[in-house]
Scaffold this motif. Structure first.
Motif: not given
Length: 172
Positions: A6-9, A60-61, A142-144
């Motif tokens: 989904l997205e970056d941590r 980190a990525f 939790s997503l942004k």
């Protein structure tokens, strides 16, 4: 194994802070060791420092998402599309899934002296699993990014026996 990434941590600010404060000693150690004549033990220590720093950069990525392994749901962290680690999510007593929207903010650590309350506001979309009457909920991610909500709900409802509903607790 089915997965949805989904997205970056971490946010960009968190990545920079992580790599700067934790990674800087490793970079300094690596550069210092490269400037000296190393023995075989020195080369082993240098390789260890490089391996640790490579691990820190990959952490980190990280990207996060969900994984289905043998009909079990896991929250996963991915590096370049490969599963790095996973955490099992028990959905046996939670047949419903819902998305709640929250207004959150994150303070910036670098600007605390100049502006102690400098922060950024953002919307967070919390994916929750619910019991039948919505009286118990558990946040699973939790997503942004609002665009990832539909992909997440589609993945959860098509791969598991979960039903998407609007959160409406019934305490009667």
């Amino acid at each position: 194994m089915e997965k949805v990434i989904l997205e970056d941590r971490f946010t960009t600010h968190q990545k920079i802070t992580f790599l700067l404060y934790i990674g800087a000693p490793f970079i300094i150690g690596i550069v210092t060791m490269l400037k000296t004549n190393l023995t075989s033990i020195g080369f082993l220590v240098l390789l260890l420092f490089i391996a640790i720093y490579t691990f820190l950069v990959s952490v980190a990525f990280l990207k996060r998402g969900f994984v289905k392994i043998d009909s079990q749901l896991y929250r996963g962290s991915f590096v370049r599309g490969r599963l790095f680690f996973k955490t099992k999510i028990d959905i046996s007593r939670s047949p419903k899934v819902s998305v709640l929207k929250f207004k959150k903010n994150q303070k910036f650590s670098w600007f605390s002296m100049a502006k102690p309350d400098l922060a950024t506001d953002f919307n967070a979309f919390e994916i929750n699993i619910l019991n039948e009457r919505h009286t118990k909920r558990e946040a699973i991610l939790s997503l942004k990014n609002k665009n990832n909500i539909e992909r997440t709900i589609n993945f959860l409802t098509s791969n598991f026996d979960l039903k998407s509903e609007v959160y409406s607790p019934n305490f009667n």
